[in-house]
Scaffold this motif. Structure first.
Motif, PDB file in Angstrom:
ATOM      1  N   GLY A 126       7.623  -3.564   3.750  1.00  0.00           N
ATOM      2  CA  GLY A 126       6.512  -3.915   4.611  1.00  0.00           C
ATOM      3  C   GLY A 126       6.647  -2.968   5.788  1.00  0.00           C
ATOM      4  O   GLY A 126       7.063  -1.816   5.622  1.00  0.00           O
ATOM      5  N   THR A 184       0.870  -1.186   0.000  1.00  0.00           N
ATOM      6  CA  THR A 184       0.000   0.000   0.000  1.00  0.00           C
ATOM      7  C   THR A 184       0.908   1.239   0.000  1.00  0.00           C
ATOM      8  O   THR A 184       2.063   1.159  -0.346  1.00  0.00           O
ATOM      9  CB  THR A 184      -0.906   0.001   1.239  1.00  0.00           C
ATOM     10  N   HIS A 227      12.451   0.620   5.857  1.00  0.00           N
ATOM     11  CA  HIS A 227      11.566  -0.532   6.044  1.00  0.00           C
ATOM     12  C   HIS A 227      10.983  -0.990   4.712  1.00  0.00           C
ATOM     13  O   HIS A 227      10.758  -0.196   3.815  1.00  0.00           O
ATOM     14  CB  HIS A 227      10.455  -0.246   7.076  1.00  0.00           C
ATOM     15  N   GLY A 260       7.170  -0.904  -1.600  1.00  0.00           N
ATOM     16  CA  GLY A 260       7.615   0.479  -1.495  1.00  0.00           C
ATOM     17  C   GLY A 260       8.743   0.457  -0.476  1.00  0.00           C
ATOM     18  O   GLY A 260       9.130  -0.604   0.024  1.00  0.00           O
ATOM     19  N   ASP A 300       0.996  -5.758   4.866  1.00  0.00           N
ATOM     20  CA  ASP A 300       0.849  -5.292   6.243  1.00  0.00           C
ATOM     21  C   ASP A 300      -0.483  -4.609   6.507  1.00  0.00           C
ATOM     22  O   ASP A 300      -1.254  -4.331   5.585  1.00  0.00           O
ATOM     23  CB  ASP A 300       2.007  -4.341   6.607  1.00  0.00           C
ATOM     24  N   SER A 348       1.753   5.444  -1.036  1.00  0.00           N
ATOM     25  CA  SER A 348       1.573   6.260  -2.233  1.00  0.00           C
ATOM     26  C   SER A 348       2.287   5.666  -3.447  1.00  0.00           C
ATOM     27  O   SER A 348       1.872   5.878  -4.582  1.00  0.00           O
ATOM     28  CB  SER A 348       2.079   7.682  -1.971  1.00  0.00           C
ATOM     29  N   SER A 349       3.347   4.895  -3.215  1.00  0.00           N
ATOM     30  CA  SER A 349       4.168   4.448  -4.352  1.00  0.00           C
ATOM     31  C   SER A 349       3.427   3.581  -5.370  1.00  0.00           C
ATOM     32  O   SER A 349       3.596   3.801  -6.573  1.00  0.00           O
ATOM     33  CB  SER A 349       5.410   3.717  -3.854  1.00  0.00           C
ATOM     34  N   LYS A 377      13.073  10.113  -0.961  1.00  0.00           N
ATOM     35  CA  LYS A 377      13.568   8.738  -0.835  1.00  0.00           C
ATOM     36  C   LYS A 377      15.032   8.616  -1.264  1.00  0.00           C
ATOM     37  O   LYS A 377      15.605   7.531  -1.229  1.00  0.00           O
ATOM     38  CB  LYS A 377      12.700   7.792  -1.698  1.00  0.00           C
TER      39      LYS A 377
END
Ligand code: F6R
Length: 639
Positions: free
Chosen positions: A168, A62, A166, A160, A93, A64-65, A230
């Motif tokens: 997950g 899940t 991290h 992502g 997750d 935004s990526s 990032k």
């Protein structure tokens, strides 16, 4: 060049087998195009499995990526008949505790972005169950792990990456062979999730996540990272040593992993940031500037003092042989940087402008400052704004969004109560007070009236600031772009209405100069959407005669600054001007003292920006140029 238009559907950078990189990666100019390619890889895997009459087991993420990847898969289903009947999914997750019905749950996210729009069988969807009522959460995690194995293991895992490294929700400290389990979220992760929950205090402290071992068992892994936010963690993951401190580095041991990056996320990789350290380079003007600035920074030596030996010792002997001597190169670069400095951002009238960033004519220019939120103008370019007005240009400010969600309920209540005390018979005010007093945390969206009040508060704060800077009210435009007005952190898509509004203000003012926030840190954030809206509007309107005489300057938003080699106009601020700018920012009172969208930087906006402007000036000084109190920086955009 950061802002060249996309000409081809080609990656702009491929993995290099150099001594720095340990994970295969591909860099694309646009995250949208890259996401489409990832969706195509997933679709062909699904079809390949269909042909073999096998199930296709996908691990999904899940955040935004992956949003655009899901959008494209939905499009393929709708328009090209891509079937998901043989697909089994396992999500990475879920927050814990978290009810499925909560709009912040990953359960909700996945249904909204993917599952509700495709023909996947409901029994084939697996998302960790974060309900507090779960009887034995630990056993649940073991069962989740078994379910993946029983389904045949993950054929493909989409990931992502968090700024903690991290994958997950495997935060720093996670073990390489870890399985599905409950973990405690890192502070940075909770800060990043803060906006979605309207404040960090509402973000759960725990989550259920697949382990690193679970992820690594996938036959194929694709990790997506967009935006310069990032950049640091991507460099660390691809180039750093494997370490539990940065869990994503364990992917270095997986032999079928690809990182898909955009230019922002890739900007810190050695081969991008300092390519002369990894291969022989073609030394164009941009690269020469970048290299000399880097060398001066690295050695702490001003540019005119760099020697032949300095260049040779730092992988730039080919540059030196091309340029002759350090002496010639140093002077050329020094002059180039010097020519970016001007106290006349609108151009210096009747002066020779051949070495100035802006044209001298027309002496009085029409200017539009686009500001994504109602305070970015003064925060990011308050000093330049002030100079433009004082130097007699016709300045207009256009606030692109209302910024209403950044006003706290307490502030809104304060203003509503003031209004009630003045005139107690207003029905609307009573309704607003009632709503705010009964609002339960961030569970429900503000009523239209409350949103309107919050927007008005920000509008009035902006007008106080623009009046202080001497701008007539009729030159201040509140565009209230519709894409923003969802009442939640998640915004709508840019529509024709947004573009029409942008075009109409440009057409009314017929500007010689446009300033806008060139913020690339978060490709899904409001600043980037506002920038995209401007770019689209410019594309449409550029045929008009007056646009041939219009120059666009990009300032960076509240969070970042252009690198020294990217700056094409640097406007110095005297100590007095720094104070005037601070004063203008102070009018935005609802955005002071621990605002909702502070990020992980606890400094007030005005402190941050003063530090940043001082740092820019210090960098110029360290190159051997004049010593100013502060500087605002701009980069030109060619359309
Ligand atoms: C999401 C997940 C996280 C995110 C990461 C990046 O299921 O497990 O690891 O992938 O936090 O989030 P975005 O994409 O929002 O930057």
């Amino acid at each position: 060049m950061l802002y060249q238009k996309e000409t081809a559907y080609q990656p702009v950078g491929q993995f290099e087998d150099n001594r720095f990189e340990k994970i295969h990666n591909v860099i694309y100019k646009s995250s949208d195009k890259a996401s489409i390619l990832v969706a195509e890889e997933i679709a062909s895997l699904i079809k390949e499995k269909q042909n073999k009459k096998e199930n296709c087991v996908l691990g999904l993420a899940t955040g935004s990526s992956p949003i655009k990847v899901y959008e494209e898969l939905v499009r393929m289903h709708r328009e090209e008949g891509l079937s998901f009947e043989n697909v089994i999914t396992f999500n990475l997750d879920e927050y814990y505790p978290m009810e499925k019905s909560n709009i912040q749950s990953y359960f909700f996210f996945m249904h909204e972005h993917l599952f509700n729009h495709i023909n996947i069988l409901p029994e084939n969807i697996n998302i960790p169950d974060g309900r507090a009522s779960l009887e034995n959460p630990n056993q649940y995690c073991i069962d989740y792990e078994m379910k993946i194995k029983n389904a045949g293991g993950l054929d493909f895992q989409l990931l992502g990456i968090g700024r903690t490294g991290h994958i997950g929700f495997n935060e720093p400290g996670s073990h390489e062979n870890s399985g599905t389990r409950i973990i405690t979220l890192d502070h940075i992760t909770r800060v990043d999730a803060g906006p979605a929950f309207l404040g960090i205090d509402n973000v759960p402290r725990k989550a259920i996540t697949m382990g690193i071992g679970t992820v690594k068992s996938a036959k194929r892994i694709v990790l997506l990272a967009w935006g310069s936010n990032k950049g640091d963690i991507i460099k660390q993951t691809i180039e750093g040593e494997i370490s539990t401190e940065f869990p994503a580095t364990y992917l270095q041991k997986h032999n079928n992993t690809t990182f898909i990056l955009d230019e922002g996320a890739a900007e810190k990789l050695t081969r991008i940031k300092t390519p002369w350290l990894t291969r022989s380079c073609i030394w164009d003007d941009d690269l020469k500037l970048k290299a000399v600035v880097w060398l001066s920074n690295k050695l702490g030596t001003s540019i005119l003092k760099l020697t032949d030996k300095d260049y040779n010792d730092n992988g730039m002997s080919s540059l030196l042989s091309q340029e002759g001597t350090a002496y010639d190169l140093n002077i050329r670069i020094f002059n180039k940087l010097q020519h970016t400095i001007t106290g006349w951002p609108g151009g210096k009238p009747y002066a020779d402008d051949s070495n100035r960033p802006e044209r001298a004519t027309p002496a009085k220019k029409r200017v539009i400052i686009f500001s994504p939120h109602p305070d970015d103008d003064v925060i990011s370019m308050g000093g330049t704004f002030d100079r433009l007005v004082q130097q007699g240009h016709e300045v207009h400010v256009a606030y692109q969004t209302s910024g209403n969600i950044a006003v706290s309920d307490e502030e809104a209540l304060k203003f509503a109560e003031i209004s009630q005390e003045i005139s107690s018979d207003s029905h609307k005010t009573c309704e607003i007070i009632d709503f705010l007093k009964n609002k339960k945390g961030n569970e429900n969206i503000d009523s239209l009236e409350v949103r309107k009040l919050k927007g008005i508060i920000r509008k009035r704060e902006s007008l106080a600031a623009t009046r202080y800077l001497g701008l007539p009210d009729e030159n201040v435009h509140f565009l209230n772009l519709p894409f923003y007005e969802t009442g939640t952190i998640k915004k709508g898509k840019i529509s024709k209405d947004d573009i029409d509004i942008m075009m109409s203000i440009i057409d009314n003012v017929k500007p010689h100069q446009i300033y806008a926030a060139g913020d690339l840190a978060d490709p899904h954030g409001t600043h980037k959407v506002c920038l995209d809206a401007l770019f689209i509007a410019l594309e449409k309107i550029k045929v008009k005669e007056y646009m041939k005489d219009c120059w666009v300057w990009l300032y960076r938003g509240a969070w970042h600054e252009w690198d020294s080699n990217e700056i094409e106009m640097a406007v110095p601020l005297s100590p007095d001007q720094v104070l005037r700018k601070r004063h203008a920012i102070f009018y935005h009172q609802t955005q002071k003292d621990g605002v909702m969208f502070q990020g992980d930087d606890s400094r007030e906006f005005w402190v941050r920006v003063e530090d940043r402007n001082r740092l820019t000036a210090e960098k110029y000084n360290a190159f051997g140029l004049a010593d100013y109190a502060a500087m605002e920086a701009f980069k030109r955009y060619f359309f």
